[in-house]
Design an enzyme around this catalytic site. Structure first.
Site, PDB file in Angstrom:
ATOM      1  N   LYS A   1       0.791  -1.321   0.027  1.00  0.00           N
ATOM      2  CA  LYS A   1       0.030  -0.147  -0.072  1.00  0.00           C
ATOM      3  C   LYS A   1       0.968   1.276   0.067  1.00  0.00           C
ATOM      4  O   LYS A   1       0.833   2.308  -0.543  1.00  0.00           O
ATOM      5  CB  LYS A   1      -0.901   0.073   1.174  1.00  0.00           C
ATOM      6  CG  LYS A   1      -1.881  -1.040   1.394  1.00  0.00           C
ATOM      7  CD  LYS A   1      -2.856  -0.918   2.577  1.00  0.00           C
ATOM      8  CE  LYS A   1      -1.938  -0.734   3.942  1.00  0.00           C
ATOM      9  NZ  LYS A   1      -1.440  -1.907   4.429  1.00  0.00           N
TER      10      LYS A   1
ATOM     11  N   ARG B   1      -8.796   1.141   9.373  1.00  0.00           N
ATOM     12  CA  ARG B   1      -8.815  -0.080   9.862  1.00  0.00           C
ATOM     13  C   ARG B   1      -9.822  -0.990  10.139  1.00  0.00           C
ATOM     14  O   ARG B   1      -9.531  -2.145  10.678  1.00  0.00           O
ATOM     15  CB  ARG B   1      -7.559  -0.230  10.759  1.00  0.00           C
ATOM     16  CG  ARG B   1      -5.919   0.329  10.404  1.00  0.00           C
ATOM     17  CD  ARG B   1      -5.420  -0.879   9.696  1.00  0.00           C
ATOM     18  NE  ARG B   1      -4.041  -1.015  10.172  1.00  0.00           N
ATOM     19  CZ  ARG B   1      -2.848  -0.692   9.851  1.00  0.00           C
ATOM     20  NH1 ARG B   1      -3.069   0.412   9.048  1.00  0.00           N
ATOM     21  NH2 ARG B   1      -1.800  -0.999  10.307  1.00  0.00           N
TER      22      ARG B   1
ATOM     23  N   ARG C   1      12.165  -6.258   5.072  1.00  0.00           N
ATOM     24  CA  ARG C   1      11.738  -4.923   4.628  1.00  0.00           C
ATOM     25  C   ARG C   1      12.689  -3.869   5.350  1.00  0.00           C
ATOM     26  O   ARG C   1      12.818  -4.162   6.507  1.00  0.00           O
ATOM     27  CB  ARG C   1      10.382  -4.794   5.022  1.00  0.00           C
ATOM     28  CG  ARG C   1       9.790  -3.219   4.961  1.00  0.00           C
ATOM     29  CD  ARG C   1       8.299  -3.382   4.728  1.00  0.00           C
ATOM     30  NE  ARG C   1       7.510  -3.132   5.979  1.00  0.00           N
ATOM     31  CZ  ARG C   1       6.160  -3.218   6.056  1.00  0.00           C
ATOM     32  NH1 ARG C   1       5.523  -2.843   4.861  1.00  0.00           N
ATOM     33  NH2 ARG C   1       5.561  -2.906   7.350  1.00  0.00           N
TER      34      ARG C   1
ATOM     35  N   ARG D   1      11.838  -1.632  10.959  1.00  0.00           N
ATOM     36  CA  ARG D   1      10.596  -1.410  12.057  1.00  0.00           C
ATOM     37  C   ARG D   1      10.601  -2.358  12.959  1.00  0.00           C
ATOM     38  O   ARG D   1      10.654  -3.786  12.850  1.00  0.00           O
ATOM     39  CB  ARG D   1       9.406  -1.275  11.212  1.00  0.00           C
ATOM     40  CG  ARG D   1       9.056   0.090  10.515  1.00  0.00           C
ATOM     41  CD  ARG D   1       7.727   0.123   9.604  1.00  0.00           C
ATOM     42  NE  ARG D   1       6.559  -0.533  10.333  1.00  0.00           N
ATOM     43  CZ  ARG D   1       5.409  -0.439   9.743  1.00  0.00           C
ATOM     44  NH1 ARG D   1       5.147   0.166   8.718  1.00  0.00           N
ATOM     45  NH2 ARG D   1       4.488  -0.915  10.177  1.00  0.00           N
TER      46      ARG D   1
ATOM     47  N   ARG E   1      -0.265  -8.678  13.603  1.00  0.00           N
ATOM     48  CA  ARG E   1      -1.006  -7.632  12.758  1.00  0.00           C
ATOM     49  C   ARG E   1      -1.729  -8.466  11.574  1.00  0.00           C
ATOM     50  O   ARG E   1      -2.722  -7.925  11.402  1.00  0.00           O
ATOM     51  CB  ARG E   1       0.110  -6.715  12.311  1.00  0.00           C
ATOM     52  CG  ARG E   1       1.166  -5.872  13.262  1.00  0.00           C
ATOM     53  CD  ARG E   1       2.370  -5.352  12.857  1.00  0.00           C
ATOM     54  NE  ARG E   1       2.474  -4.704  11.529  1.00  0.00           N
ATOM     55  CZ  ARG E   1       3.198  -4.248  10.731  1.00  0.00           C
ATOM     56  NH1 ARG E   1       4.518  -4.940  10.992  1.00  0.00           N
ATOM     57  NH2 ARG E   1       3.272  -3.607   9.518  1.00  0.00           N
TER      58      ARG E   1
HETATM   59  P1  AMP Z   1       1.263   0.452   9.295  1.00  0.00           P
HETATM   60  O1  AMP Z   1       2.314   1.240   9.176  1.00  0.00           O
HETATM   61  O2  AMP Z   1      -0.036   0.990   8.641  1.00  0.00           O
HETATM   62  O3  AMP Z   1       1.557  -0.794   9.228  1.00  0.00           O
HETATM   63  O4  AMP Z   1       0.942   0.821  10.870  1.00  0.00           O
HETATM   64  C1  AMP Z   1       1.907   0.443  11.987  1.00  0.00           C
HETATM   65  C2  AMP Z   1       0.906   0.305  13.269  1.00  0.00           C
HETATM   66  O5  AMP Z   1       0.459   1.493  13.429  1.00  0.00           O
HETATM   67  C3  AMP Z   1      -0.115  -0.731  13.383  1.00  0.00           C
HETATM   68  O6  AMP Z   1       0.429  -1.998  13.477  1.00  0.00           O
HETATM   69  C4  AMP Z   1      -1.128  -0.079  14.410  1.00  0.00           C
HETATM   70  O7  AMP Z   1      -0.573  -0.409  15.611  1.00  0.00           O
HETATM   71  C5  AMP Z   1      -1.037   1.342  14.136  1.00  0.00           C
HETATM   72  N1  AMP Z   1      -1.977   1.915  13.298  1.00  0.00           N
HETATM   73  C6  AMP Z   1      -1.942   2.337  11.803  1.00  0.00           C
HETATM   74  N2  AMP Z   1      -2.727   2.815  11.438  1.00  0.00           N
HETATM   75  C7  AMP Z   1      -3.946   2.427  12.267  1.00  0.00           C
HETATM   76  C8  AMP Z   1      -5.216   2.746  12.254  1.00  0.00           C
HETATM   77  N3  AMP Z   1      -5.911   3.430  11.138  1.00  0.00           N
HETATM   78  N4  AMP Z   1      -5.917   2.348  13.512  1.00  0.00           N
HETATM   79  C9  AMP Z   1      -5.277   2.116  14.382  1.00  0.00           C
HETATM   80  N5  AMP Z   1      -3.952   1.580  14.593  1.00  0.00           N
HETATM   81  C10 AMP Z   1      -3.295   1.890  13.527  1.00  0.00           C
END
Ligand code: AMP
Length: 218
Positions: free
Chosen positions: A10, A85, A124, A157, A168
């Site tokens: 994404k 989400r 990654r 990360r 996740r």
């Molecule tokens: P991402 O970079 O999108 O993989 O997000 C990393 C982490 O941030 C996720 O595993 C969640 O802990 C938190 N996170 C990101 N976007 C959201 C969201 N829309 N709602 C809740 N937690 C989020």
């Protein structure tokens, strides 16, 4: 909006689209990581959830998103990446942008099988400065640990560790995947295959967005 599990690509596709259309990418994960780095009160609270691979509470995420969408550069449109989400977040988003007379044009779900996601995420690496993504095997930088684009330092990360990735993926399946049906019902959803190179996925994405990208560029 780009919808899909962690590691589906994404972020990569959102950045390609951003550069193509000249509209900002709004990634809730990036906004949260910036708050964590800055050690704001919101960031400190969010980090305990992120470290465990769980969703950050809605009120925190919605606050960040509302602030970001209100910024001047988002007036021409925006690409949502990683938000919403959950169906609850989707409903809050509809209210938030509906109040400004804005509606979502399109939702594209990017589908990738779980085994491939784990492979992608464990290798990654992300640039600390410009957020560009690399993979130690599939897309290595020219110099190990250094971003080709800006010279920034590449890091892994913390939540990309395998156990957290599994959590996740579980959270995605239980809470986020129902959004596919939600937006399917509304009638603005397309689904694309996220396997293959970023170029291949980009072509499928542009196919799914046909008309929309041209309209925004005109
Ligand atoms: P991402 O970079 O999108 O993989 O997000 C990393 C982490 O941030 C996720 O595993 C969640 O802990 C938190 N996170 C990101 N976007 C959201 C969201 N829309 N709602 C809740 N937690 C989020």
């Amino acid at each position: 909006m780009l919808l899909g599990p962690p590691g589906a690509g994404k972020g990569t596709q959102a950045r390609i689209l951003r550069d193509r259309c000249g509209i900002p990418q709004i990634a809730s994960g990036d906004l949260l990581r910036a708050a964590v780095m800055e050690k704001t009160a919101l960031g400190v609270e969010a980090s305990s959830y992120m470290d465990r691979g769980q969703l950050v509470p809605d009120d925190l995420v919605l606050r960040l998103i509302a602030e970001r969408i209100a910024r001047e550069d988002a007036r021409v449109g925006f690409i949502l990446d990683g938000f919403p989400r959950s169906v609850k977040q989707a409903e809050a988003l509809a209210l938030m942008i509906g109040a400004q007379g804005v509606a979502l044009d399109k939702v594209v779900a990017v589908n990738v099988p779980d085994e491939e996601l784990v492979k992608r995420i464990s290798g990654r690496r992300t640039c600390a400065k410009c957020q560009a993504m690399y993979h130690v095997v599939f897309e290595p930088p020219r110099v190990a640990g250094v971003c080709d684009k800006c010279g920034g330092e590449l890091y892994q990360r913390e939540d990309d560790a395998e156990e957290t990735v599994r959590e996740r993926l579980k959270v995605y399946a239980e809470t986020t995947r129902p959004l596919i049906e939600h937006y399917g019902r509304i009638g603005i959803l397309s689904q694309i295959d996220g396997l293959g190179t970023p170029d291949e996925v980009e072509r499928r994405l542009l196919g799914a967005l046909d008309g929309l990208v041209r309209a925004k560029r005109a």
